[in-house]
Design a protein around this motif. Structure first.
Motif, short mmCIF file in Angstrom:
data_model
loop_
_atom_site.label_atom_id
_atom_site.label_comp_id
_atom_site.label_asym_id
_atom_site.label_seq_id
_atom_site.Cartn_x
_atom_site.Cartn_y
_atom_site.Cartn_z
N VAL A 123 -36.46 55.54 -24.67
CA VAL A 123 -36.43 54.09 -24.85
C VAL A 123 -36.48 53.73 -26.33
CG1 VAL A 123 -37.63 51.91 -24.40
CG2 VAL A 123 -37.48 53.65 -22.60
N LEU A 124 -37.40 54.36 -27.06
CA LEU A 124 -37.57 54.07 -28.49
C LEU A 124 -36.32 54.44 -29.27
CD1 LEU A 124 -41.25 55.28 -28.97
CD2 LEU A 124 -40.44 52.92 -28.85
N GLN A 125 -35.68 55.55 -28.91
CA GLN A 125 -34.46 55.95 -29.61
C GLN A 125 -33.33 54.97 -29.37
OE1 GLN A 125 -33.29 60.09 -29.22
NE2 GLN A 125 -35.41 60.71 -28.96
N ILE A 126 -33.19 54.50 -28.14
CA ILE A 126 -32.13 53.54 -27.83
C ILE A 126 -32.42 52.19 -28.50
CG2 ILE A 126 -31.05 52.22 -25.95
CD1 ILE A 126 -31.31 54.74 -24.22
N MET A 127 -33.69 51.82 -28.60
CA MET A 127 -34.06 50.58 -29.30
C MET A 127 -33.62 50.61 -30.77
SD MET A 127 -37.90 50.01 -27.73
CE MET A 127 -38.44 49.17 -29.23
N GLU A 128 -33.58 51.81 -31.36
CA GLU A 128 -33.15 51.92 -32.75
C GLU A 128 -31.65 51.79 -32.89
OE1 GLU A 128 -36.28 54.62 -35.19
OE2 GLU A 128 -34.94 55.74 -33.85
N LEU A 129 -30.93 52.08 -31.81
CA LEU A 129 -29.47 52.10 -31.86
C LEU A 129 -28.85 50.76 -31.50
CD1 LEU A 129 -26.81 53.60 -32.16
CD2 LEU A 129 -27.18 54.63 -29.91
N THR A 130 -29.46 50.04 -30.56
CA THR A 130 -28.89 48.78 -30.09
C THR A 130 -29.98 47.78 -29.76
OG1 THR A 130 -27.45 47.77 -28.41
CG2 THR A 130 -28.77 49.65 -27.73
N ASN A 131 -29.69 46.52 -29.92
CA ASN A 131 -30.67 45.48 -29.61
C ASN A 131 -30.77 45.17 -28.12
OD1 ASN A 131 -31.29 45.18 -32.29
ND2 ASN A 131 -30.22 43.24 -32.56
N ASN A 132 -29.64 45.14 -27.43
CA ASN A 132 -29.59 44.62 -26.07
C ASN A 132 -30.06 45.66 -25.06
OD1 ASN A 132 -28.70 42.16 -26.98
ND2 ASN A 132 -26.55 42.67 -26.77
N VAL A 133 -31.37 45.88 -25.05
CA VAL A 133 -31.99 46.90 -24.20
C VAL A 133 -32.91 46.24 -23.18
CG1 VAL A 133 -33.44 48.97 -24.16
CG2 VAL A 133 -31.97 48.52 -26.14
N LYS A 180 -31.74 39.54 -15.48
CA LYS A 180 -32.08 39.75 -16.89
C LYS A 180 -30.86 40.22 -17.67
CE LYS A 180 -35.59 39.14 -17.97
NZ LYS A 180 -36.24 37.89 -18.46
N ILE A 181 -30.04 41.08 -17.07
CA ILE A 181 -28.79 41.51 -17.72
C ILE A 181 -27.89 40.30 -17.96
CG2 ILE A 181 -26.65 42.80 -17.37
CD1 ILE A 181 -28.99 44.54 -18.17
N ALA A 182 -27.79 39.42 -16.98
CA ALA A 182 -26.97 38.21 -17.14
C ALA A 182 -27.51 37.34 -18.27
CB ALA A 182 -26.94 37.42 -15.84
N ASP A 183 -28.83 37.23 -18.39
CA ASP A 183 -29.43 36.46 -19.48
C ASP A 183 -29.03 37.03 -20.84
OD1 ASP A 183 -30.71 34.69 -17.79
OD2 ASP A 183 -32.64 35.73 -17.85
N ILE A 184 -29.03 38.36 -20.95
CA ILE A 184 -28.69 39.01 -22.22
C ILE A 184 -27.22 38.83 -22.53
CG2 ILE A 184 -28.48 41.26 -23.36
CD1 ILE A 184 -31.02 42.13 -21.86
N VAL A 185 -26.36 39.08 -21.53
CA VAL A 185 -24.91 39.04 -21.75
C VAL A 185 -24.45 37.63 -22.11
CG1 VAL A 185 -22.69 39.24 -20.56
CG2 VAL A 185 -24.40 41.06 -20.34
N THR A 186 -25.03 36.62 -21.47
CA THR A 186 -24.61 35.24 -21.72
C THR A 186 -25.27 34.64 -22.95
OG1 THR A 186 -26.34 34.40 -20.25
CG2 THR A 186 -24.16 34.82 -19.28
N GLY A 187 -26.26 35.35 -23.50
CA GLY A 187 -26.95 34.83 -24.68
C GLY A 187 -28.07 33.87 -24.36
N ARG A 188 -28.43 33.78 -23.06
CA ARG A 188 -29.55 32.89 -22.72
C ARG A 188 -30.86 33.40 -23.32
NH1 ARG A 188 -26.79 32.43 -17.54
NH2 ARG A 188 -28.07 34.11 -16.66
N ILE A 189 -30.94 34.72 -23.49
CA ILE A 189 -32.07 35.28 -24.22
C ILE A 189 -31.52 36.23 -25.29
CG2 ILE A 189 -33.64 35.15 -22.26
CD1 ILE A 189 -33.37 38.19 -21.99
N LYS A 190 -32.23 36.36 -26.37
CA LYS A 190 -31.84 37.27 -27.45
C LYS A 190 -32.93 38.31 -27.60
CE LYS A 190 -29.21 35.66 -30.43
NZ LYS A 190 -28.03 36.47 -30.05
N VAL A 191 -32.54 39.56 -27.50
CA VAL A 191 -33.49 40.67 -27.56
C VAL A 191 -33.53 41.23 -28.97
CG1 VAL A 191 -34.15 42.90 -26.59
CG2 VAL A 191 -32.97 41.22 -25.16
N THR A 192 -34.72 41.33 -29.51
CA THR A 192 -34.90 41.91 -30.85
C THR A 192 -35.99 42.97 -30.77
OG1 THR A 192 -36.45 40.12 -31.39
CG2 THR A 192 -34.16 39.84 -32.10
#
Length: 267
Positions: A123-133, A180-192
Motif C-alpha cells: 500500500v505504501l509503495q503504491i501511495m508513492e507512485l499514484t494519488n488515486n488509491v 468510492k471509486i466513482a467518487d475518485i474518478v468523477t473528482g467528487r473527492i480528491k485523494v492526497t
C-alpha cells in the motif's frame, strides 16, 4: 493535483498493455499481495464479464473485467499478486509498469485484515507512485473471528486515503467500494496520500536531483518516485521507459538521467 497524460497519450499507453477499453470508460487497477482474496474481489465486482490473455511480451496471465455503476462502464484490470513494486520479478514489474505508465484512473489495493502490517508495505509503495488509491480491507469476518480490531477511520486518516472494509465472498462492502471509486474518478473527492519522509540523507539526495528529473520526465510521471527508484539502484525503470516512451524522449532521459542522479549523490 496529480498530473495526467492527455487522452491520446493515455489511450496509446493503455493499448500497449492490451487493455480493451472505450475512450471515456475509466480504467481501474486491482493490486494486492497473494492470498488476500483479490481474485474474489475481482469476481465479485465483475461477475462473468471477464477476458483473459497474457501481458504483452510476458507469460504472466492478464485478466480484465467490466462492471457498470451509476450508468458508467468501468474496466477493472487484475494485476499479478505481488508483495512489492521493486521489480525483482516479472509479476512485480508488470504491476509497477501498469500503474506507472498506463495511468489507471484509480488503483484498488486489496489487503488481508488479519495480516494488515505485512500487507501495508505494498500500500505504501503504491501511495508513492499514484494519488488515486483506495484500500479494500478484505477478510474482515476472519479478523473478527480472531478478535482483531482495526481502527479503520484512524488508519484512513493516518494514510490519508479511503479504506473500505469488505467480506468479498459475501459481497459485503463491494457496493461501497464501487461508490468510492466513482467518487475518485468523477473528482467528487480528491485523494492526497501521505508522503513518506525518509532519512535526511535520502531526502537531500531527492531534492538535489528532483528539478532535473522534472525537466526531463513527462509531467504525468511521479518524479519523486522515479528519484527513489534510482537512489535504490533500480535501473529497470529506465528499461521500462524505453518500452513505453517515444524514442526522442528515451534518448534525452538516458543521456541525462543517470548523470543527474550521480551528481545528486544518490549512488
Amino acid at each position: 493535483m496529480e498530473p495526467k497524460a492527455d487522452s491520446d497519450q493515455i489511450s496509446l499507453l493503455r493499448e500497449s498493455f492490451n487493455i480493451n477499453f472505450k475512450r471515456g470508460n475509466p480504467v481501474i487497477a486491482l493490486a494486492g499481495n497473494p492470498n488476500t482474496g483479490k481474485s474474489t474481489v475481482f469476481n465479485g465486482l465483475t461477475g462473468l464479464k471477464q477476458d483473459t490473455g497474457n501481458w504483452p511480451g510476458k507469460t504472466v496471465t492478464q485478466a480484465q473485467g467490466y462492471y457498470t455503476y451509476q450508468n458508467q462502464d468501468y474496466i477493472l484490470v487484475d494485476l499479478p499478486g505481488t508483495y512489492s513494486l521493486l521489480a525483482n520479478s516479472t509479476d512485480e514489474q508488470v504491476a509497477r509498469d501498469f500503474i506507472c505508465f498506463a495511468q489507471p484512473d484509480a488503483t484498488i489495493v486489496v489487503v488481508d485484515a488479519t495480516k494488515l502490517e505485512r500487507n501495508l508495505n505494498l500500500v505504501l509503495q503504491i501511495m508513492e507512485l499514484t494519488n488515486n488509491v483506495v484500500v479494500c480491507l478484505n477478510l474482515m469476518d476472519e479478523a473478527r473471528r480472531k478478535n482483531i480490531e482495526i481502527d479503520v477511520e484512524g488508519l484512513s486518516q493516518d494514510l490519508q486515503i479511503p479504506i473500505i472494509p469488505t467480506v468479498a465472498p459475501k459481497k459485503i462492502g463491494l457496493e461501497k467500494l464501487k461508490d468510492k471509486i466513482a467518487d475518485i474518478v468523477t473528482g467528487r473527492i480528491k485523494v492526497t496520500p501521505k508522503q513518506i519522509k525518509y532519512s535526511s540523507q535520502i531526502e537531500e539526495a531527492i531534492e538535489k536531483i528532483l528539478p532535473d528529473l522534472e525537466a526531463i520526465l513527462p509531467d504525468y510521471i511521479n518524479s519523486r518516485w522515479v528519484a527513489l527508484q534510482l537512489i535504490e539502484g533500480d535501473n529497470s525503470i529506465l528499461e521500462a521507459m524505453q518500452t513505453y516512451y517515444p524514442e526522442q524522449i528515451v534518448k534525452e532521459i538516458t543521456a541525462n538521467l543517470q548523470s543527474e542522479v550521480k551528481a545528486g549523490g544518490a549512488f
